[in-house]
Design an enzyme around this catalytic site. Structure first.
Site, mmCIF file in Angstrom:
data_model
loop_
_atom_site.group_PDB
_atom_site.id
_atom_site.type_symbol
_atom_site.label_atom_id
_atom_site.label_comp_id
_atom_site.label_asym_id
_atom_site.label_seq_id
_atom_site.Cartn_x
_atom_site.Cartn_y
_atom_site.Cartn_z
ATOM 1 C CE LYS A 257 -6.692 2.445 -25.813
ATOM 2 N NZ LYS A 257 -6.902 3.180 -24.634
ATOM 3 C CB THR B 52 -4.345 4.235 -22.277
ATOM 4 O OG1 THR B 52 -4.124 4.203 -23.564
ATOM 5 C CG2 THR B 52 -5.514 4.679 -21.591
ATOM 6 C CG ASP C 82 -7.903 10.709 -23.977
ATOM 7 O OD1 ASP C 82 -6.893 10.242 -24.181
ATOM 8 O OD2 ASP C 82 -8.885 10.244 -23.593
ATOM 9 C CD GLU D 252 -4.805 5.166 0.729
ATOM 10 O OE1 GLU D 252 -4.870 5.645 1.954
ATOM 11 O OE2 GLU D 252 -5.743 4.252 0.587
ATOM 12 N NE ARG E 60 -6.328 -3.289 -19.790
ATOM 13 C CZ ARG E 60 -6.437 -3.503 -21.224
ATOM 14 N NH1 ARG E 60 -5.570 -4.377 -21.828
ATOM 15 N NH2 ARG E 60 -7.282 -2.717 -21.846
ATOM 16 C CE1 TYR F 232 -4.356 0.550 -0.139
ATOM 17 C CE2 TYR F 232 -4.537 -1.598 0.742
ATOM 18 C CZ TYR F 232 -4.976 -0.654 0.026
ATOM 19 O OH TYR F 232 -6.277 -0.765 -0.361
HETATM 20 C C1 LIG Z 1 -9.339 8.194 -26.175
HETATM 21 C C2 LIG Z 1 -9.365 7.212 -24.939
HETATM 22 N N1 LIG Z 1 -9.604 7.812 -23.812
HETATM 23 C C3 LIG Z 1 -9.608 7.157 -22.809
HETATM 24 C C4 LIG Z 1 -9.686 5.606 -22.754
HETATM 25 C C5 LIG Z 1 -9.951 4.713 -21.771
HETATM 26 O O1 LIG Z 1 -9.087 3.873 -21.463
HETATM 27 P P1 LIG Z 1 -9.230 2.742 -20.173
HETATM 28 O O2 LIG Z 1 -10.158 1.494 -21.183
HETATM 29 O O3 LIG Z 1 -7.854 2.387 -19.955
HETATM 30 O O4 LIG Z 1 -10.161 3.271 -19.268
HETATM 31 C C6 LIG Z 1 -9.649 5.005 -24.392
HETATM 32 C C7 LIG Z 1 -9.793 3.524 -24.361
HETATM 33 O O5 LIG Z 1 -9.707 2.868 -25.443
HETATM 34 C C8 LIG Z 1 -9.435 5.917 -25.171
HETATM 35 O O6 LIG Z 1 -9.569 5.609 -26.553
#
Ligand SMILES: Cc1ncc(COP(=O)(O)O)c(C=O)c1O
Length: 450
Positions: A230, A227, A201, A48, A236, A46
């Site tokens: 990918k 993320t 994002d 935090e 993950r 843990y």
């Molecule tokens: C543009 C975008 N943002 C956020 C996410 C969310 O990721 P997660 O599936 O890890 O929650 C994805 C997942 O495909 C995504 O394509």
């Protein structure tokens, strides 16, 4: 003692990942080192709080791991730690985005993001008339921008006019099925012109941006989320980069965006961070800083362009006529094929893609009009353009086969159709024949990079 059934299933999944062609653009193969870090004893701890400021004792090694991960993250994207902070604790992409909203917005504030059926993401908000599907749409007022219906790319002038009308506090770019690069400079200008924050994002493109194969959003954004699993090819997880040189002023406090994000992640929305995942992210960040990763990222794009080109040559409607990155979206309406049917036929042939909505979608998300496919996992296996041409030929054969299956209207008729379709496809000789070829082809390529 009898082996736990879970391990038999893991072995089966490993075979599936080896013997089939994984073409879902958001998937990849993490290295043995990444997997070793994620499966390590760090999962027992843990932690935090932040590095050096934990609520639990015994964190000297954990602190060193998380600190290393953060330093590697800033270095990989060429960022100055005086200007940018990074949080590596968000459990995945969706909680990372949620943390950004919690940090920057008050409930009912306005967000502008990409329309889901055009290729946006649920975590950017999603609602139908009178019904919030994603929790984000329950808490904040979300309005969507669209792609231009004929070119199916963004019209930034129109997005700018919409932002002026709607006056959002946050504008988000990024999505799951937009095959073109986003103009971050324009998006940043639009956000600034209406006094909004700009969140880029880059969940999908993170690895391509890290390698410099796609443009970086950092000069134009206030916050960048991504993320790690990918194109970046880690475990993950997620990372949130935010500005230390921008101050957030609310009724009772003045703090940097980076501090606001840290507090939103913990204690705002999460408890103990998954330090084993953070260790895996740290390993993948080092891998992503090598020249071989740069070659990988270039090949990812070259492979995706080849797939798009072959499908287009065969007469399929490749959305926007191609791709700038790792993913290809095909609108199957003009070929008279359902995305649902195509995805199942391809799976039976050992080719794993997504069924997907397309711009100006006329069907439902469960039976959408398109398929989405990508090159990151195939490229990790060492496949090149000539391999893509071979794969595209199998895909084209299977898509043509798919055209004979028409989903009927009506729940009962549809359920009967689905049973008949799935059973006949699984026994069809032409599909089985492609599966055999795909399997022997796929097995020639190692899956997990060592
Ligand atoms: C543009 C975008 N943002 C956020 C996410 C969310 O990721 P997660 O599936 O890890 O929650 C994805 C997942 O495909 C995504 O394509």
């Amino acid at each position: 003692m009898k082996r736990d059934a879970v391990f038999d299933l893991i072995t089966k999944e490993e075979s599936r990942q080896t013997e089939e062609l994984q073409m879902i653009p958001s998937e990849n193969y993490a290295s043995a080192d990444v997997r070793q870090a994620v499966g390590s004893v760090l999962m027992n701890k843990y932690a935090e709080g932040q590095v050096g400021k934990r609520y639990y004792q015994g964190n000297k090694n954990i602190d060193a791991v998380e600190d290393l991960c953060k330093k590697r993250a800033l270095r990989l994207f060429g960022l100055d730690s005086k200007i940018w902070g990074v949080n590596v604790q968000a459990l995945s992409g969706s909680p990372a985005n949620l943390a950004v909203y919690v940090a920057l917005l008050e409930p009912k504030d306005r967000i502008m993001s990409m329309f889901l059926p055009d290729g946006g993401h649920l975590s950017h908000g999603w609602h139908l008339p009178g019904k919030s599907v994603s929790f984000v749409s329950k808490i904040w007022e979300v309005e969507f921008y669209h792609v231009e219906p004929t070119t199916r790319v963004f019209d930034y002038d129109e997005i700018g006019r919409q932002a002026k009308r709607f006056s959002p506090k946050l504008i988000i770019s990024g999505g799951t099925a937009y095959p073109r690069e986003i103009d971050h400079k324009r998006m940043g200008e639009i956000a600034r012109s209406v006094g909004a924050y700009y969140l880029a994002d880059i969940a999908h493109e993170a690895g391509l941006v890290a390698a410099g194969v796609n443009h970086s959003p950092f000069s134009h954004a206030d916050v960048v989320t991504m993320t790690t699993h990918k194109t970046l090819r880690g475990p993950r997880g997620a990372m949130i980069f935010s500005r230390r040189n921008k101050i957030q002023v609310t009724s009772n406090k003045r703090i940097t965006l980076a501090d606001a994000i840290d507090q939103a992640v913990f204690p705002g929305i999460q408890g103990g961070p998954h330090e084993h995942t953070i260790a895996g992210i740290a390993v993948s960040l080092k891998e992503a800083s090598t020249s071989s990763f740069l070659r990988y990222a270039k090949q990812v794009v070259a492979n995706a362009k080849t797939l798009a080109g072959e499908l287009e040559k065969a007469g399929f409607d490749v959305v926007t006529g191609g791709t700038d990155k790792h993913l290809v979206l095909v609108d199957l309406r003009s070929s008279g094929i359902s995305g649902w049917v195509a995805a199942w036929v391809l799976e039976n042939a050992g080719i794993i893609v997504n069924k997907n909505t397309v711009p100006a979608e006329t069907a439902s998300p469960f039976y959408p009009s398109g398929i989405r496919l990508g090159s990151p996992a195939l490229t990790t296996r060492g496949m090149k353009e000539h391999d893509m041409r071979r794969i595209a030929a199998w895909m084209i054969e299977m898509l043509r086969y798919s055209a004979r299956w028409k989903i009927p209207d009506g729940k009962e008729k549809r359920e009967r159709f689905m049973r008949k379709f799935l059973s006949e496809v699984s026994e069809d000789k032409s599909v089985a024949d492609v599966y055999k070829q795909v399997r022997s082809f796929a097995k020639r390529f190692p899956t997990f990079p060592e």
